[in-house]
Design a protein around this motif. Structure first.
Motif, PDB file in Angstrom:
ATOM      1  N   ASP A 127       0.816  -1.224   0.000  1.00 16.91           N
ATOM      2  CA  ASP A 127       0.000   0.000   0.000  1.00 16.91           C
ATOM      3  C   ASP A 127       0.844   1.265   0.000  1.00 16.91           C
ATOM      4  O   ASP A 127       0.308   2.357   0.183  1.00 16.91           O
ATOM      5  N   LEU A 164      -5.401 -10.976   2.233  1.00 18.06           N
ATOM      6  CA  LEU A 164      -5.951  -9.897   1.428  1.00 18.06           C
ATOM      7  C   LEU A 164      -7.136 -10.456   0.646  1.00 18.06           C
ATOM      8  O   LEU A 164      -6.978 -11.443  -0.100  1.00 18.06           O
ATOM      9  N   ASP A 213     -11.719  -8.236  -2.982  1.00 13.43           N
ATOM     10  CA  ASP A 213     -12.081  -6.838  -3.201  1.00 13.43           C
ATOM     11  C   ASP A 213     -10.885  -5.926  -2.950  1.00 13.43           C
ATOM     12  O   ASP A 213     -10.616  -4.994  -3.719  1.00 13.43           O
ATOM     13  N   ALA A 214     -10.167  -6.187  -1.842  1.00 11.64           N
ATOM     14  CA  ALA A 214      -9.003  -5.356  -1.536  1.00 11.64           C
ATOM     15  C   ALA A 214      -7.915  -5.514  -2.603  1.00 11.64           C
ATOM     16  O   ALA A 214      -7.256  -4.542  -2.990  1.00 11.64           O
ATOM     17  N   ARG A 238      -8.895  -3.505  -5.587  1.00 13.90           N
ATOM     18  CA  ARG A 238      -8.663  -2.069  -5.385  1.00 13.90           C
ATOM     19  C   ARG A 238      -7.188  -1.719  -5.584  1.00 13.90           C
ATOM     20  O   ARG A 238      -6.856  -0.700  -6.204  1.00 13.90           O
TER      21      ARG A 238
END
Length: 775
Positions: A616, A638, A641-642, A645
């Motif tokens: 990140d 993880l 969806d993450a 993203r």
């Protein structure tokens, strides 16, 4: 030259009257070709005819005391005399002998007849001092040398020296045992007159020493002796010179202290292709000619048939008969006295191999060259380390073999574990008898697979390793301790610790562990720490099957893992492309290593947080962020969806195309199974497809090499499936529609399609098909 065509028998060199008929004055000088069966038979016949009291042979005089071992029943050629410098065992030279070598035949005849045997070549003490390299005992510089056999073949109208030699010597016989040597001596004399030393300046020194040894022997035996040497030297051996002139050539030669012994040799190392200067093309064939003077072609074809049958090829007795007939016919058509190797090879190819060179290559490797390994008596001189190694080999039933083979070890078995320790200790001492390879069965730590191949040069490596100790265990321990104290890199010490555990060197571990702790404490480079951790983690796994105490090693590994977790995030910022690729490799190594560490749940949890920060963090190169995201996804840390993203952000229009391509490389590149991930996850495939179609043309040219490297690593089937799915429809623009897009997956379960399989399942399970079956 005419006489030589009629019936010769030797190789490199001879001039003036080389041999003497019975009753003639002067020693009998027999010029031979090293490793020539025709020369060997002729030497034996000449010695039987003359029966001299002494036989002088081209070889190192230091080996005079070893001659008696040649008559031992446990001595089986091919063997070699090995001489090495006492203070520098790496300086060594070999003098090989096969069963069909004329010198070997002369030695065995002399021992059986009660004649004295002496070597007359330049002492190894001078040879090894003058040339720090070692090969076959010949000089290293062969650039301007002439090949006497090739010159004689050319004069006889042959374009192939080996074929001429076979025709002139190996396939012919003569009633007069001396005539072939006289003919060859005359031919070599002409060559020496034309070419001088033939590009062999050291030969002048060697030949001076031979003449001095010959003079000394004549004082003792008169002319009742025979000299067996390379035919090239015959003119010089009989040359009239003064003692003073010969001694002048030897004056001032450097000298070292040497030791000499017998060692096993192989037919493969006699082959010219191995780099041996006096080698021959077909030692296996020559050995067959020497051992089978009666019907050699028929016996050879029978051996070939046996080999091919063992390899499941259909070869019958009719094939053998037809191959013999064809070989003999070819010999007649080519004007050869008998069928030679060329004729037999052509016949085998046509009749037994159906014109294919594939099985013919097997015949060449196994029979024409051969994989015979000689043996020497246990009483032969040897360094203590060599004796200990021989004892271990006998006790573990693991004898050296010339032919390469694989050895599967189950370390839960005591004998296999001991074999593993021996092989690992030898590797630590740079004696590469065995090389670990990937096994075909279980990948558990209790299994090992080795590729074994014993080369004669390994005797020199054992002699070199003898400076470390008198037994394999003590020598390996001493070398490991020395390397631990000298090592400057942390990874070098961790690798050494791993090798010590593999080799069972418990006595060396305290020194190695101290060095490891010191280097780990002083090394602040996170790359070095990350590189060292996998080797430590692997080493910790060995305690289960090797009963090794690895507690101290575990403490060091845990400390290094803690430091990696702290230092890795800041170390990943601002890296260039090359450094980022290297750090990605460290990332994979550390992740795998933490999974191997015992009682490391806390470290694993902390490592997950480190990966989240890396995935990140904008300042981290895309390749590392992508790889961190992929590891987290695979570990379930993880969610989908993450992950989507993170990918969407990494592939957004504002991201430079090169950075986005780097992220893709980290996420789905290499051997990470990224191709299958894209096949089964329509949303991720859609994101990649959308980004790729939006890359500007100029930028696309820049990122294309990286993309090609990423996707070319996938299996062909995976690449084809991805292409088909992308080609089904337009690219998916948003994650919300990705499930119904190009990848062909629906957002929810299609119950009607799922129900369609139920009747088939009922049939398979034996429940039958009820009428009107549906749900």
């Amino acid at each position: 030259m005419t006489a030589l065509r009629a019936a010769p028998a030797a190789s490199p060199a001879a001039a003036a009257p080389a041999a003497r008929p019975p009753g003639a004055a002067g020693p009998l000088v027999l010029g031979v070709r090293h490793h020539g069966p025709g020369s060997a038979r002729a030497v034996r016949a000449a010695l039987e005819a003359v029966r001299p009291a002494a036989v002088l042979i081209e070889g190192p005089p230091e080996a005079d005391g070893l001659v008696a071992l040649a008559g031992d029943e446990d001595m089986r050629p091919p063997v070699a005399l090995l001489a090495h410098a006492v203070d520098d065992p790496g300086r060594a030279a070999f003098w090989p002998f096969a069963g069909f070598s004329p010198e070997w035949v002369a030695i065995r005849w002399a021992l059986d007849a009660g004649a004295v045997v002496r070597f007359i070549d330049l002492p190894a003490a001078h040879t090894l001092a003058a040339d720090p390299t070692w090969d076959d005992g010949e000089e290293a510089d062969q650039g301007e040398r002439i090949d006497p056999v090739a010159e004689l073949a050319r004069a006889a109208g042959y374009d192939d020296p080996e074929r001429w030699w076979e025709d002139a010597v190996e396939l012919r016989g003569t009633a007069d045992p001396i005539a072939p040597f006289e003919a060859l001596a005359e031919a070599m004399g002409a060559l020496r007159d034309a070419y001088g030393d033939g590009g062999r300046p050291l030969d002048l020194v060697r030949e001076a020493h031979m003449r001095l040894r010959l003079r000394a022997a004549r004082k003792e035996f008169g002319d009742d002796m025979a000299v067996v040497c390379g035919a090239w030297h015959v003119p010089a051996v009989g040359r009239k010179t003064t003692v003073a002139a010969d001694r002048a050539l030897l004056k001032g030669l450097p000298k070292v202290r040497t030791e000499t012994t017998w060692v096993p040799w192989t037919h493969r190392r006699l082959a010219r292709r191995s780099g041996y200067g006096a080698g021959i093309d077909s030692p296996g064939w020559y050995g067959h000619l020497f051992a089978s003077p009666d019907r050699p072609v028929e016996r050879w074809m029978t051996r070939v048939a046996g080999l091919l049958r063992a390899e499941d090829r259909m070869v019958s007795s009719a094939h053998v008969i037809e191959a013999v007939r064809l070989a003999e016919t070819l010999a007649v058509m080519r004007g050869r006295p008998l069928a030679g190797l060329g004729e037999t090879t052509d016949a085998v190819r046509a009749v037994m191999c159906d014109g294919s060179d594939v099985p013919l290559d097997l015949v060449h490797d196994r029979l024409v060259v051969g994989d015979v390994l000689g043996e020497v008596p246990a009483g032969a001189p040897a360094v203590p380390l060599q004796r200990d190694l021989a004892r271990l080999q006998r006790g573990l039933r693991l004898r050296p073999e010339a032919q390469e083979r694989q050895l599967e070890l189950d370390l839960r078995k005591e004998n296999d574990a001991a074999r593993s320790r021996m092989l690992h200790r030898l590797r630590l001492l740079s004696v590469a008898w065995g090389e670990p390879v990937a096994g075909r069965g279980s990948t558990g730590t209790f299994r090992e697979t080795w590729r074994l191949s014993w080369e004669p040069e390994l005797h020199v490596r054992v002699a070199e390793a003898g400076v470390w100790g008198t037994t394999l265990a003590s020598a390996a321990t001493a070398k490991a301790e020395s390397r631990a104290l000298e090592a400057t890199a942390l990874a070098e010490v961790t690798s050494l610790a791993e090798r010590c555990l593999l080799a069972g060197l418990s006595e060396a571990l305290p020194v190695v562990m101290t060095a490891l702790a010191d280097r780990a404490a002083l090394d602040a480079d996170v790359g070095h720490l990350a590189e060292a951790l996998p080797a430590l983690a692997r080493a910790l796994r060995y305690g289960d099957v090797r009963a090794t105490d690895t507690a101290a090693l575990g403490e060091v590994a845990a400390g290094i893992a803690e430091r990696v977790c702290v230092a890795l995030p800041p170390a990943c910022a601002g890296l260039d492309t090359e450094a980022a690729t290297a750090m990605r490799g460290h990332l994979d190594g550390v992740h795998t290593a933490l999974g191997l560490l015992p009682d490391a749940a806390g470290l694993v949890e902390r490592w997950g947080g480190v990966l989240l920060r890396l995935a990140d963090r904008d300042g981290v190169p895309g390749e590392i962020r992508g790889r961190a995201a992929r590891i987290l996804l695979d570990d379930g840390r993880l969610g989908e969806d993450a992950t989507a993203r993170l990918m969407s952000r990494a592939l957004s229009p504002g991201t430079p195309p090169a950075d986005a391509a780097s992220w893709i490389e980290g996420f789905v590149g290499g051997a990470s199974g990224g191709g299958m991930l894209l096949v089964h996850d329509a949303r991720l495939l859609g994101l990649v497809d959308t980004w790729l179609t939006a890359v500007p043309p100029r930028a696309f040219t820049d990122v294309l090499p990286l993309l090609r490297r990423t996707f070319s690593a996938y299996e062909p089937g995976v690449r084809r499936t991805l292409g088909e799915r992308v080609a089904r429809g337009p690219s998916v623009g948003t994650p919300a529609r990705a499930g119904a897009g190009t990848a062909g997956f629906a957002e929810g379960l299609d119950e009607a399609r799922a129900d369609a399989v139920l009747p088939v399942l009922r049939l398979l399970l034996g429940h039958g098909e009820p009428e009107g079956a549906g749900r």
